[in-house]
Design a protein around this motif. Structure first.
Motif, PDB file in Angstrom:
ATOM      1  N   PHE A 103       0.850  -1.198   0.000  1.00 58.05           N
ATOM      2  CA  PHE A 103       0.000   0.000   0.000  1.00 58.05           C
ATOM      3  C   PHE A 103       0.879   1.239   0.000  1.00 58.05           C
ATOM      4  O   PHE A 103       1.949   1.240   0.597  1.00 58.05           O
ATOM      5  CB  PHE A 103      -0.888   0.032   1.254  1.00 58.05           C
ATOM      6  CG  PHE A 103      -1.939  -1.039   1.291  1.00 58.05           C
ATOM      7  CD1 PHE A 103      -2.970  -1.067   0.366  1.00 58.05           C
ATOM      8  CD2 PHE A 103      -1.912  -2.036   2.272  1.00 58.05           C
ATOM      9  CE1 PHE A 103      -3.950  -2.062   0.398  1.00 58.05           C
ATOM     10  CE2 PHE A 103      -2.879  -3.026   2.313  1.00 58.05           C
ATOM     11  CZ  PHE A 103      -3.900  -3.044   1.377  1.00 58.05           C
ATOM     12  N   VAL A 117       3.836   0.665   2.555  1.00 63.24           N
ATOM     13  CA  VAL A 117       3.641  -0.392   3.562  1.00 63.24           C
ATOM     14  C   VAL A 117       3.539  -1.730   2.832  1.00 63.24           C
ATOM     15  O   VAL A 117       2.653  -1.909   1.995  1.00 63.24           O
ATOM     16  CB  VAL A 117       2.331  -0.178   4.370  1.00 63.24           C
ATOM     17  CG1 VAL A 117       2.160  -1.287   5.400  1.00 63.24           C
ATOM     18  CG2 VAL A 117       2.309   1.174   5.035  1.00 63.24           C
ATOM     19  N   ALA A 146       2.161  -4.642   3.359  1.00 62.73           N
ATOM     20  CA  ALA A 146       1.195  -5.214   4.303  1.00 62.73           C
ATOM     21  C   ALA A 146       1.270  -6.735   4.310  1.00 62.73           C
ATOM     22  O   ALA A 146       1.091  -7.371   5.347  1.00 62.73           O
ATOM     23  CB  ALA A 146      -0.208  -4.748   3.948  1.00 62.73           C
ATOM     24  N   GLU A 154       0.203  -8.867  15.889  1.00 59.56           N
ATOM     25  CA  GLU A 154      -0.261  -7.597  16.454  1.00 59.56           C
ATOM     26  C   GLU A 154      -1.020  -6.784  15.400  1.00 59.56           C
ATOM     27  O   GLU A 154      -0.987  -7.106  14.212  1.00 59.56           O
ATOM     28  CB  GLU A 154       0.931  -6.807  16.998  1.00 59.56           C
ATOM     29  CG  GLU A 154       1.876  -6.379  15.911  1.00 59.56           C
ATOM     30  CD  GLU A 154       3.205  -5.883  16.472  1.00 59.56           C
ATOM     31  OE1 GLU A 154       3.359  -5.794  17.688  1.00 59.56           O
ATOM     32  OE2 GLU A 154       4.088  -5.584  15.655  1.00 59.56           O
ATOM     33  N   SER A 155      -1.665  -5.728  15.862  1.00 53.04           N
ATOM     34  CA  SER A 155      -2.431  -4.852  14.984  1.00 53.04           C
ATOM     35  C   SER A 155      -1.532  -4.303  13.874  1.00 53.04           C
ATOM     36  O   SER A 155      -0.410  -3.872  14.143  1.00 53.04           O
ATOM     37  CB  SER A 155      -3.011  -3.712  15.825  1.00 53.04           C
ATOM     38  OG  SER A 155      -3.868  -2.959  15.033  1.00 53.04           O
ATOM     39  N   GLY A 156      -2.006  -4.363  12.637  1.00 53.68           N
ATOM     40  CA  GLY A 156      -1.234  -3.833  11.513  1.00 53.68           C
ATOM     41  C   GLY A 156      -0.258  -4.831  10.928  1.00 53.68           C
ATOM     42  O   GLY A 156       0.497  -4.498  10.005  1.00 53.68           O
ATOM     43  N   SER A 157      -0.277  -6.079  11.390  1.00 55.40           N
ATOM     44  CA  SER A 157       0.697  -7.056  10.885  1.00 55.40           C
ATOM     45  C   SER A 157       0.281  -7.645   9.536  1.00 55.40           C
ATOM     46  O   SER A 157       1.067  -8.353   8.905  1.00 55.40           O
ATOM     47  CB  SER A 157       0.934  -8.161  11.923  1.00 55.40           C
ATOM     48  OG  SER A 157      -0.271  -8.794  12.263  1.00 55.40           O
ATOM     49  N   GLY A 158      -0.950  -7.377   9.098  1.00 59.88           N
ATOM     50  CA  GLY A 158      -1.350  -7.803   7.753  1.00 59.88           C
ATOM     51  C   GLY A 158      -2.383  -8.914   7.704  1.00 59.88           C
ATOM     52  O   GLY A 158      -2.684  -9.431   6.627  1.00 59.88           O
ATOM     53  N   LYS A 159      -2.980  -9.232   8.837  1.00 62.27           N
ATOM     54  CA  LYS A 159      -3.917 -10.367   8.899  1.00 62.27           C
ATOM     55  C   LYS A 159      -5.150 -10.134   8.013  1.00 62.27           C
ATOM     56  O   LYS A 159      -5.520 -10.987   7.212  1.00 62.27           O
ATOM     57  CB  LYS A 159      -4.353 -10.617  10.360  1.00 62.27           C
ATOM     58  CG  LYS A 159      -3.190 -10.826  11.322  1.00 62.27           C
ATOM     59  CD  LYS A 159      -3.653 -11.092  12.740  1.00 62.27           C
ATOM     60  CE  LYS A 159      -4.439  -9.984  13.395  1.00 62.27           C
ATOM     61  NZ  LYS A 159      -3.692  -8.721  13.626  1.00 62.27           N
ATOM     62  N   SER A 160      -5.771  -8.960   8.175  1.00 54.82           N
ATOM     63  CA  SER A 160      -6.991  -8.699   7.397  1.00 54.82           C
ATOM     64  C   SER A 160      -6.682  -8.549   5.912  1.00 54.82           C
ATOM     65  O   SER A 160      -7.518  -8.881   5.062  1.00 54.82           O
ATOM     66  CB  SER A 160      -7.685  -7.425   7.893  1.00 54.82           C
ATOM     67  OG  SER A 160      -8.158  -7.615   9.191  1.00 54.82           O
ATOM     68  N   THR A 161      -5.481  -8.054   5.607  1.00 49.99           N
ATOM     69  CA  THR A 161      -5.115  -7.926   4.189  1.00 49.99           C
ATOM     70  C   THR A 161      -4.998  -9.318   3.570  1.00 49.99           C
ATOM     71  O   THR A 161      -5.455  -9.538   2.440  1.00 49.99           O
ATOM     72  CB  THR A 161      -3.799  -7.134   4.043  1.00 49.99           C
ATOM     73  OG1 THR A 161      -3.930  -5.896   4.738  1.00 49.99           O
ATOM     74  CG2 THR A 161      -3.481  -6.855   2.589  1.00 49.99           C
ATOM     75  N   HIS A 218      -6.600 -11.620  17.629  1.00 52.34           N
ATOM     76  CA  HIS A 218      -5.528 -11.140  18.493  1.00 52.34           C
ATOM     77  C   HIS A 218      -5.350 -12.082  19.672  1.00 52.34           C
ATOM     78  O   HIS A 218      -4.338 -12.059  20.342  1.00 52.34           O
ATOM     79  CB  HIS A 218      -5.941  -9.820  19.164  1.00 52.34           C
ATOM     80  CG  HIS A 218      -5.834  -8.634  18.298  1.00 52.34           C
ATOM     81  ND1 HIS A 218      -6.873  -8.176  17.541  1.00 52.34           N
ATOM     82  CD2 HIS A 218      -4.801  -7.803  18.090  1.00 52.34           C
ATOM     83  CE1 HIS A 218      -6.486  -7.098  16.902  1.00 52.34           C
ATOM     84  NE2 HIS A 218      -5.226  -6.852  17.214  1.00 52.34           N
TER      85      HIS A 218
HETATM   86  N1  LIG Z   1      -6.381   0.212   1.994  1.00 48.80           N
HETATM   87  C1  LIG Z   1      -5.218   0.483   2.621  1.00 48.80           C
HETATM   88  N2  LIG Z   1      -4.461   1.547   2.267  1.00 48.80           N
HETATM   89  C2  LIG Z   1      -3.290   1.808   2.870  1.00 48.80           C
HETATM   90  N3  LIG Z   1      -2.761   1.040   3.850  1.00 48.80           N
HETATM   91  C3  LIG Z   1      -3.480  -0.033   4.246  1.00 48.80           C
HETATM   92  C4  LIG Z   1      -4.743  -0.371   3.671  1.00 48.80           C
HETATM   93  N4  LIG Z   1      -5.204  -1.501   4.269  1.00 48.80           N
HETATM   94  C5  LIG Z   1      -4.287  -1.842   5.181  1.00 48.80           C
HETATM   95  N5  LIG Z   1      -3.254  -0.981   5.181  1.00 48.80           N
HETATM   96  C6  LIG Z   1      -2.042  -1.050   6.014  1.00 48.80           C
HETATM   97  O1  LIG Z   1      -1.520  -2.371   5.883  1.00 48.80           O
HETATM   98  C7  LIG Z   1      -1.028  -2.840   7.136  1.00 48.80           C
HETATM   99  C8  LIG Z   1      -1.733  -4.127   7.510  1.00 48.80           C
HETATM  100  O2  LIG Z   1      -3.090  -3.870   7.806  1.00 48.80           O
HETATM  101  P1  LIG Z   1      -4.129  -4.993   8.227  1.00 48.80           P
HETATM  102  O3  LIG Z   1      -5.459  -4.332   8.380  1.00 48.80           O
HETATM  103  O4  LIG Z   1      -4.031  -6.121   7.271  1.00 48.80           O
HETATM  104  O5  LIG Z   1      -3.575  -5.431   9.662  1.00 48.80           O
HETATM  105  P2  LIG Z   1      -4.243  -6.406  10.753  1.00 48.80           P
HETATM  106  O6  LIG Z   1      -3.191  -7.380  11.153  1.00 48.80           O
HETATM  107  O7  LIG Z   1      -5.531  -6.936  10.255  1.00 48.80           O
HETATM  108  O8  LIG Z   1      -4.508  -5.397  11.978  1.00 48.80           O
HETATM  109  P3  LIG Z   1      -5.684  -5.437  13.093  1.00 48.80           P
HETATM  110  O9  LIG Z   1      -5.270  -6.528  14.054  1.00 48.80           O
HETATM  111  O10 LIG Z   1      -5.631  -4.089  13.724  1.00 48.80           O
HETATM  112  O11 LIG Z   1      -6.969  -5.712  12.431  1.00 48.80           O
HETATM  113  C9  LIG Z   1      -1.250  -1.707   8.126  1.00 48.80           C
HETATM  114  O12 LIG Z   1      -0.055  -0.970   8.230  1.00 48.80           O
HETATM  115  C10 LIG Z   1      -2.358  -0.889   7.491  1.00 48.80           C
HETATM  116  O13 LIG Z   1      -2.251   0.462   7.880  1.00 48.80           O
END
Ligand SMILES: Nc1ncnc2c1ncn2[C@@H]1O[C@H](COP(=O)(O)OP(=O)(O)OP(=O)(O)O)[C@@H](O)[C@H]1O
Ligand SMILES: [Mg+2]
Length: 266
Positions: free
Chosen positions: A17, A24, A26, A45-52, A209
């Protein structure tokens, strides 16, 4: 008993991203498999890329590199296009159940949407099926006539599960599905999911988490850190004998949070 046939194969998956604060990565070269009937946990942890990862696997985002194969078909190759009908077998449930429903639709209509797209059925039959799947998820036929804002968070999440399983998917992706619920309701939802998973023989990618939740529900766990998969293995091994430094820190921080040193509290 887990059969050794992968239904999902993720290879060298990448997603970058371009945000306000720079680039990033992701998801950075992630590979894993999920087997028939298996529940695999994904923690980090939060932001580690799980939802992506979840969004890439479910075809909600195009990857920048790598591939996703599901039931033997490549979902990410440009040539074949996105085989929409295959997504019947791959459903997702999210954290905030209330936001997952259109407030203008009654619950039975929303649950039926999970099947309407894939099967041409008379409306009456669709409604019957929706109500029976809602009952399977612990709701009443009367709940079918309610709007999402007339249900509790736990009831809404039950309806979200009903909408996801009505198409009888082979793989269910659950992204933090208990995080917004009270602890007692979390337990009920997890028990329901564990029961359905066995009865319907679904595989699960379970994102959380909460290591306690993952260890209760999953046989195997994968650990993400900064877009990379740093460790994976049976739950007992990862908790009991973590190899990776980040996993050790993650486990230590979870244990510190859940067992505060009360002697130091003034
Ligand atoms: N559409 C987007 N545009 C820019 N950056 C993004 C986008 N989606 C995710 N990110 C970035 O990608 C990284 C991974 O995000 P992601 O949501 O996959 O994390 P996560 O592990 O699911 O976090 P959480 O536990 O908080 O849900 C983060 O740094 C987030 O800011
Ligand atoms: Mg997330």
């Amino acid at each position: 008993m887990v059969e050794m046939a992968p239904i999902l194969v993720v290879e060298n998956l990448c997603k970058r991203f371009y945000g306000n604060s720079g680039i990033v990565d992701a998801v950075d070269n992630v590979s894993f498999e999920i087997y028939e009937g298996e529940c695999a946990g994904l923690i980090g942890e939060s932001g580690s890329g799980k939802s992506t990862i979840a969004a890439l696997v479910a075809g909600l985002l195009p990857p920048d590199g790598g591939s996703v194969s599901f039931l033997g078909k490549c979902l990410t190759s440009d040539k074949s296009g996105r085989p929409q009908k295959l997504y019947r077998n791959l459903q997702m449930i999210f954290q905030n159940p209330m936001a997952a429903f259109n407030p203008r639709y009654k619950m039975a209509e929303s649950v039926a949407e999970g099947l309407r797209y894939y099967e041409r059925l008379p409306s009456k039959r669709l409604r019957e099926l929706a109500v029976s799947y809602m009952e399977m998820c612990g709701l009443t036929p009367g709940d079918g006539d309610k709007y999402p804002w007339q249900l509790s968070g736990g009831e809404c999440q039950r309806a979200a599960i009903a909408r996801a399983i009505i198409s009888r998917p082979r793989l269910l992706i659950c992204d933090e599905i208990t995080s917004a619920l009270d602890v007692s309701i979390q337990k009920q939802i997890l028990e329901l999911l564990a029961d359905l998973q066995k009865r319907l023989n679904m595989s699960c990618l379970f994102i959380s988490h909460d290591l306690a939740v993952v260890s209760q529900f999953c046989q195997r766990v994968m650990v993400m850190h900064d877009g990379r998969l740093v460790e994976s293995g049976p739950v007992a091994d990862i908790i009991g004998r973590p190899q990776n430094e980040y996993t050790k820190r993650l486990l230590a921080s979870i244990l510190t949070v859940s067992c505060p040193d009360t002697e130091n509290i003034p």
